[in-house]
Design an enzyme around this catalytic site. Structure first.
Site, PDB file in Angstrom:
ATOM      1  N   ASP A 157       0.878  -1.163   0.000  1.00 13.54           N
ATOM      2  CA  ASP A 157       0.000   0.000   0.000  1.00 13.54           C
ATOM      3  C   ASP A 157       0.921   1.220   0.000  1.00 13.54           C
ATOM      4  O   ASP A 157       2.098   1.113   0.351  1.00 13.54           O
ATOM      5  CB  ASP A 157      -0.882  -0.022   1.251  1.00 13.54           C
ATOM      6  N   ASP A 183      -0.139   5.088   0.787  1.00 17.14           N
ATOM      7  CA  ASP A 183      -0.413   6.144   1.767  1.00 17.14           C
ATOM      8  C   ASP A 183      -0.493   5.593   3.183  1.00 17.14           C
ATOM      9  O   ASP A 183      -1.293   4.699   3.467  1.00 17.14           O
ATOM     10  CB  ASP A 183      -1.721   6.850   1.413  1.00 17.14           C
ATOM     11  N   ASP A 217      -1.371  -0.485   6.059  1.00 19.91           N
ATOM     12  CA  ASP A 217      -1.507   0.288   7.293  1.00 19.91           C
ATOM     13  C   ASP A 217      -2.946   0.403   7.757  1.00 19.91           C
ATOM     14  O   ASP A 217      -3.190   0.846   8.878  1.00 19.91           O
ATOM     15  CB  ASP A 217      -0.962   1.710   7.089  1.00 19.91           C
TER      16      ASP A 217
END
Length: 229
Positions: free
Chosen positions: A12, A14, A171
């Site tokens: 991922d 961001d 995240d």
């Protein structure tokens, strides 16, 4: 042969590779203020962490009763975000080291993100990560964003990798759920550590409850080596 065998790693972007949420927050705050929603707070922004920018704009129209179309809000937010992303995006140092360790082993890598293709490109180019991460999938390119598995499955397809050979680094809870749905292992590094107990994170194979402060490139690499055996 690499110690990591047939492994591929899908990141991922961001909140995982880069701390871009402050830029998304500022871009969102300015767009909403322009459309009559003053005082958009960081706490309100946190509700959209891990949700694609497209879906976020659709949620805004309903939650704030906006008359503007979702695509107009998205375009305005992306325009503001791109200006910030090109010059003010910070890579997490341990994540950069992790990418470099994997690159040294010739591990196939990809980025699968809820951001627009333009935003992903701006960040990777602005941070120099584009030297290592050339396979990129945006949620805009697949039917459904996270928590659906589409972006991760498309990343695996482009890498020529079996989902069972892929490890996702994420995240956000929707991303951990998407990795599980894709049949991939997951290293979860919660951006919002208060959400570490979310049920979606329980599916992760390695959960670092303290978030980025708990993540080290060498420990993550060693975990991959052990799990590849």
């Amino acid at each position: 042969m690499s110690k990591l065998g047939t492994l591929s790693v899908i990141f991922d972007l961001d909140g995982t590779l880069v701390d871009s949420e402050p830029n998304y927050y500022e871009a969102s705050r300015r767009t909403l203020a322009e459309h009559g929603v003053p005082g958009f707070t960081w706490a309100e922004h946190e509700r959209y962490v891990g949700v694609s920018t497209q879906e976020t704009a659709q949620l805004w129209t309903r939650e704030y009763g906006l008359t503007a179309r979702a695509d107009e809000l998205l375009a305005a937010t992306n325009r503001r975000y791109l200006q910030l992303a090109r010059t003010a995006t910070r890579v997490y140092p341990e994540m950069r080291e992790f990418v470099e360790l994997l690159a040294a082993e010739a591990v196939p890598m990809a980025v699968a993100s809820g951001s627009s293709p333009e935003a992903i490109e701006a960040i990777l180019a602005g941070t120099g990560l584009d030297a290592y991460l050339r396979t990129v999938v945006s949620a805009d390119e697949v039917p459904h964003g996270k928590p659906a598995p589409d972006v991760f499955l498309e990343a695996a397809r482009r890498l020529g990798a079996s989902p069972a050979d892929c490890v996702v680094v994420e995240d956000a809870a929707p991303g951990a759920a998407a990795a599980h749905a894709a049949g991939m292992r997951c290293i979860a590094v919660p951006y919002l550590t208060a959400q570490a107990a979310a049920p979606q994170f329980a599916t992760a194979d390695l959960l670092l409850r303290g978030g980025q402060p708990d993540f080290t490139a060498r420990a993550a690499y060693d975990w991959l080596v052990r799990s590849a055996r």
